[in-house]
Design a protein around this motif. Structure first.
Motif, PDB file in Angstrom:
ATOM      1  N   VAL A 103      -2.217  14.819   2.702  1.00  0.00           N
ATOM      2  CA  VAL A 103      -1.517  13.840   2.332  1.00  0.00           C
ATOM      3  C   VAL A 103      -1.357  12.861   3.700  1.00  0.00           C
ATOM      4  CG1 VAL A 103       1.007  13.149   1.995  1.00  0.00           C
ATOM      5  CG2 VAL A 103       0.116  15.094   1.213  1.00  0.00           C
ATOM      6  N   LYS A 104      -1.862  11.639   3.431  1.00  0.00           N
ATOM      7  CA  LYS A 104      -1.712  10.371   4.418  1.00  0.00           C
ATOM      8  C   LYS A 104      -0.359   9.755   4.353  1.00  0.00           C
ATOM      9  CE  LYS A 104      -6.166  11.194   5.252  1.00  0.00           C
ATOM     10  NZ  LYS A 104      -6.623  11.805   3.856  1.00  0.00           N
ATOM     11  N   ALA A 105       0.202   9.985   5.314  1.00  0.00           N
ATOM     12  CA  ALA A 105       1.453   9.111   5.594  1.00  0.00           C
ATOM     13  C   ALA A 105       1.537   7.952   6.200  1.00  0.00           C
ATOM     14  CB  ALA A 105       2.759  10.261   6.108  1.00  0.00           C
ATOM     15  N   VAL A 106       1.734   6.662   5.715  1.00  0.00           N
ATOM     16  CA  VAL A 106       1.508   5.475   6.298  1.00  0.00           C
ATOM     17  C   VAL A 106       2.898   4.764   6.308  1.00  0.00           C
ATOM     18  CG1 VAL A 106       0.230   3.409   6.351  1.00  0.00           C
ATOM     19  CG2 VAL A 106      -1.034   5.435   5.797  1.00  0.00           C
ATOM     20  N   ASN A 107       3.055   4.071   7.403  1.00  0.00           N
ATOM     21  CA  ASN A 107       4.424   3.516   7.388  1.00  0.00           C
ATOM     22  C   ASN A 107       4.090   2.032   8.075  1.00  0.00           C
ATOM     23  OD1 ASN A 107       6.836   2.133   7.959  1.00  0.00           O
ATOM     24  ND2 ASN A 107       7.441   3.656   9.753  1.00  0.00           N
ATOM     25  N   ARG A 108       4.032   1.131   6.845  1.00  0.00           N
ATOM     26  CA  ARG A 108       3.597  -0.192   7.030  1.00  0.00           C
ATOM     27  C   ARG A 108       4.002  -1.213   5.798  1.00  0.00           C
ATOM     28  NH1 ARG A 108      -2.730  -1.084   6.501  1.00  0.00           N
ATOM     29  NH2 ARG A 108      -2.163  -3.238   5.978  1.00  0.00           N
ATOM     30  N   ILE A 109       3.870  -2.335   5.786  1.00  0.00           N
ATOM     31  CA  ILE A 109       3.900  -3.287   4.631  1.00  0.00           C
ATOM     32  C   ILE A 109       2.432  -3.597   4.352  1.00  0.00           C
ATOM     33  CG2 ILE A 109       4.891  -5.128   3.828  1.00  0.00           C
ATOM     34  CD1 ILE A 109       7.347  -4.964   5.498  1.00  0.00           C
ATOM     35  N   VAL A 110       2.028  -3.554   3.151  1.00  0.00           N
ATOM     36  CA  VAL A 110       0.730  -4.082   2.607  1.00  0.00           C
ATOM     37  C   VAL A 110       1.224  -5.468   2.384  1.00  0.00           C
ATOM     38  CG1 VAL A 110      -1.307  -3.727   1.331  1.00  0.00           C
ATOM     39  CG2 VAL A 110       0.055  -1.842   2.298  1.00  0.00           C
ATOM     40  N   ARG A 111       0.473  -6.408   3.221  1.00  0.00           N
ATOM     41  CA  ARG A 111       0.864  -7.884   2.445  1.00  0.00           C
ATOM     42  C   ARG A 111      -0.372  -8.471   1.693  1.00  0.00           C
ATOM     43  NH1 ARG A 111       4.886  -8.885   5.735  1.00  0.00           N
ATOM     44  NH2 ARG A 111       5.144  -7.576   7.830  1.00  0.00           N
ATOM     45  N   SER A 112      -0.098  -9.779   0.998  1.00  0.00           N
ATOM     46  CA  SER A 112      -0.962 -10.301   0.260  1.00  0.00           C
ATOM     47  C   SER A 112      -2.361 -10.407   0.978  1.00  0.00           C
ATOM     48  CB  SER A 112      -0.581 -11.523  -0.041  1.00  0.00           C
ATOM     49  OG  SER A 112      -1.510 -12.419  -0.836  1.00  0.00           O
ATOM     50  N   GLY A 113      -3.538  -9.915   0.333  1.00  0.00           N
ATOM     51  CA  GLY A 113      -4.983  -9.945   0.900  1.00  0.00           C
ATOM     52  C   GLY A 113      -5.206  -8.749   1.461  1.00  0.00           C
ATOM     53  N   GLN A 114      -4.439  -7.745   1.750  1.00  0.00           N
ATOM     54  CA  GLN A 114      -4.649  -6.664   2.612  1.00  0.00           C
ATOM     55  C   GLN A 114      -4.733  -5.510   1.715  1.00  0.00           C
ATOM     56  OE1 GLN A 114      -1.160  -6.150   4.922  1.00  0.00           O
ATOM     57  NE2 GLN A 114      -2.002  -7.174   6.695  1.00  0.00           N
ATOM     58  N   VAL A 115      -5.945  -4.451   1.854  1.00  0.00           N
ATOM     59  CA  VAL A 115      -5.964  -3.317   1.430  1.00  0.00           C
ATOM     60  C   VAL A 115      -5.794  -1.967   2.103  1.00  0.00           C
ATOM     61  CG1 VAL A 115      -7.805  -2.007   0.108  1.00  0.00           C
ATOM     62  CG2 VAL A 115      -7.813  -4.539  -0.222  1.00  0.00           C
ATOM     63  N   LEU A 116      -5.160  -1.214   1.636  1.00  0.00           N
ATOM     64  CA  LEU A 116      -4.963   0.031   2.311  1.00  0.00           C
ATOM     65  C   LEU A 116      -5.778   1.209   1.317  1.00  0.00           C
ATOM     66  CD1 LEU A 116      -3.784   2.163   4.386  1.00  0.00           C
ATOM     67  CD2 LEU A 116      -1.680   2.068   2.972  1.00  0.00           C
ATOM     68  N   GLU A 117      -6.757   1.776   1.818  1.00  0.00           N
ATOM     69  CA  GLU A 117      -7.393   2.674   1.379  1.00  0.00           C
ATOM     70  C   GLU A 117      -7.367   4.093   2.042  1.00  0.00           C
ATOM     71  OE1 GLU A 117     -11.785   3.062  -1.412  1.00  0.00           O
ATOM     72  OE2 GLU A 117     -11.077   1.151   0.003  1.00  0.00           O
ATOM     73  N   VAL A 118      -7.154   5.164   1.065  1.00  0.00           N
ATOM     74  CA  VAL A 118      -7.173   6.534   1.897  1.00  0.00           C
ATOM     75  C   VAL A 118      -8.048   7.496   0.856  1.00  0.00           C
ATOM     76  CG1 VAL A 118      -4.903   5.981   3.079  1.00  0.00           C
ATOM     77  CG2 VAL A 118      -4.860   7.200   1.133  1.00  0.00           C
ATOM     78  N   THR A 119      -8.165   8.439   1.462  1.00  0.00           N
ATOM     79  CA  THR A 119      -8.876   9.678   0.815  1.00  0.00           C
ATOM     80  C   THR A 119      -7.620  10.788   0.956  1.00  0.00           C
ATOM     81  OG1 THR A 119     -11.078   9.254   1.628  1.00  0.00           O
ATOM     82  CG2 THR A 119     -10.506  11.847   1.053  1.00  0.00           C
ATOM     83  N   GLY A 120      -7.261  11.145  -0.509  1.00  0.00           N
ATOM     84  CA  GLY A 120      -6.220  12.123  -0.388  1.00  0.00           C
ATOM     85  C   GLY A 120      -5.106  11.355  -1.268  1.00  0.00           C
ATOM     86  N   ASP A 121      -3.784  12.268  -0.849  1.00  0.00           N
ATOM     87  CA  ASP A 121      -2.817  11.472  -1.456  1.00  0.00           C
ATOM     88  C   ASP A 121      -2.156  10.391  -0.513  1.00  0.00           C
ATOM     89  OD1 ASP A 121      -2.812  13.162  -3.603  1.00  0.00           O
ATOM     90  OD2 ASP A 121      -1.514  14.526  -2.896  1.00  0.00           O
ATOM     91  N   LEU A 122      -1.499   9.554  -1.049  1.00  0.00           N
ATOM     92  CA  LEU A 122      -0.992   8.223  -0.080  1.00  0.00           C
ATOM     93  C   LEU A 122       0.425   8.470  -0.270  1.00  0.00           C
ATOM     94  CD1 LEU A 122      -1.070   5.903   1.817  1.00  0.00           C
ATOM     95  CD2 LEU A 122      -1.326   4.298  -0.211  1.00  0.00           C
ATOM     96  N   LEU A 123       1.227   8.482   1.024  1.00  0.00           N
ATOM     97  CA  LEU A 123       2.672   8.449   0.848  1.00  0.00           C
ATOM     98  C   LEU A 123       2.871   7.177   1.852  1.00  0.00           C
ATOM     99  CD1 LEU A 123       5.422   9.267   0.467  1.00  0.00           C
ATOM    100  CD2 LEU A 123       5.370  10.711   2.730  1.00  0.00           C
ATOM    101  N   LEU A 124       3.302   5.882   1.077  1.00  0.00           N
ATOM    102  CA  LEU A 124       3.357   4.745   1.767  1.00  0.00           C
ATOM    103  C   LEU A 124       5.085   4.547   2.024  1.00  0.00           C
ATOM    104  CD1 LEU A 124       2.373   2.158   3.038  1.00  0.00           C
ATOM    105  CD2 LEU A 124       2.616   1.074   0.586  1.00  0.00           C
ATOM    106  N   ILE A 125       5.226   4.571   3.459  1.00  0.00           N
ATOM    107  CA  ILE A 125       6.659   4.369   3.778  1.00  0.00           C
ATOM    108  C   ILE A 125       6.728   2.681   3.960  1.00  0.00           C
ATOM    109  CG2 ILE A 125       8.591   4.947   5.168  1.00  0.00           C
ATOM    110  CD1 ILE A 125       7.197   7.315   5.656  1.00  0.00           C
ATOM    111  N   GLY A 126       7.020   1.999   2.998  1.00  0.00           N
ATOM    112  CA  GLY A 126       6.943   0.498   3.014  1.00  0.00           C
ATOM    113  C   GLY A 126       6.678  -0.025   1.648  1.00  0.00           C
ATOM    114  N   ASP A 127       6.450  -1.289   1.733  1.00  0.00           N
ATOM    115  CA  ASP A 127       6.270  -2.088   0.503  1.00  0.00           C
ATOM    116  C   ASP A 127       4.652  -2.549   0.039  1.00  0.00           C
ATOM    117  OD1 ASP A 127       9.002  -1.878   0.117  1.00  0.00           O
ATOM    118  OD2 ASP A 127       9.286  -4.105   1.072  1.00  0.00           O
ATOM    119  N   VAL A 128       4.330  -2.881  -1.038  1.00  0.00           N
ATOM    120  CA  VAL A 128       3.091  -3.445  -1.335  1.00  0.00           C
ATOM    121  C   VAL A 128       3.581  -4.738  -1.676  1.00  0.00           C
ATOM    122  CG1 VAL A 128       0.977  -3.201  -2.688  1.00  0.00           C
ATOM    123  CG2 VAL A 128       1.984  -1.229  -1.786  1.00  0.00           C
TER     124      VAL A 128
END
Length: 228
Positions: A103-128
């Motif tokens: 599980v990849k836990a990421v604390n951030r906001i994914v803004r327009s034009g940005q790509v967040l790519e991970v291997t495994g499960d993604l737990l995003l603490i923030g907005d897309v």
């Protein structure tokens, strides 16, 4: 000294033969014992080819040793190895499986034009945000607003799910399935998830509570979060 009769055990099944190689002896000793046993079997040239599964126990064999076994079993015999089964895995394979299930836990906001790519499960603490994109080989859990694009199971896992605290994506993708932006009666929905419905052959949006019934293995995500 290990009794040689215990090195090789051959059992017949409805699908062919299962060959057990004792993991306490050396590979050389096992090959010598196997050659004797195959000589005793002495199949006729007109007999059909028999499929063989080789069970190795706590033994790892490399490509060259597999070739030796294939040559010994197939040469002048009516046998063909269809699978090698071992309780031992290579370090590289184990690390790969760990990465795929992590599980990849990421604390951030994914803004327009940005790509967040991970291997495994993604737990995003923030907005897309709209125009942002998150991609994962496993499940995607967004602890915030999902307004952009989410692609779960990017390597073909059709059991992957996408869940968000607030769901209003511009597009959802799971494996090779793609959905357009869902039509909501309201401005969006809270605590919803997207998953593939095999009966309808499409991605559907449902309540988050259905995951415990439709994806029973999802509890593994919680265990991995606790265990690290």
């Amino acid at each position: 000294m290990l009794d040689r009769k215990q090195m090789i055990t051959i059992k017949g099944t409805k699908d062919g033969l299962t060959l057990f190689i004792d993991d306490r002896c050396s590979f050389k000793e096992a090959m010598a014992e196997l050659e004797e046993k195959l000589t005793e079997l002495n199949p006729r040239p007109d007999e059909p080819v028999v499929s063989v599964i080789v069970k190795l126990g706590n033994r790892y064999i490399d490509g060259q040793q597999k070739e030796e076994l294939n040559r010994l079993i197939g040469e002048k015999n009516r046998f063909s190895i269809v699978a090698f089964e071992s309780d031992v895995v290579r370090r590289e394979d184990a690390l790969g499986w760990k990465e795929d299930s992590e599980v990849k836990a990421v604390n951030r906001i994914v803004r327009s034009g940005q790509v967040l790519e991970v291997t495994g499960d993604l737990l995003l603490i923030g907005d897309v945000n709209p125009g942002g994109r998150v991609v994962s080989t496993g499940n995607i859990f967004v602890m915030g607003s999902l307004r952009g694009i989410a692609h779960a199971g990017s390597k073909g896992d059709r059991n992957a799910v996408i869940a968000a605290a607030y769901m209003k994506p511009s597009q959802l993708r799971i494996a090779d399935y793609i959905s357009r932006a869902p039509d909501y009666e309201s401005d969006g929905v809270y605590m919803e998830c997207g998953l593939i419905d095999e009966a309808q052959d499409k991605i559907v949006i449902d309540r988050l509570q259905v995951l415990s019934h439709k994806r029973k293995d999802i509890s593994g995500f919680e265990r991995r979060m606790y265990n690290g």
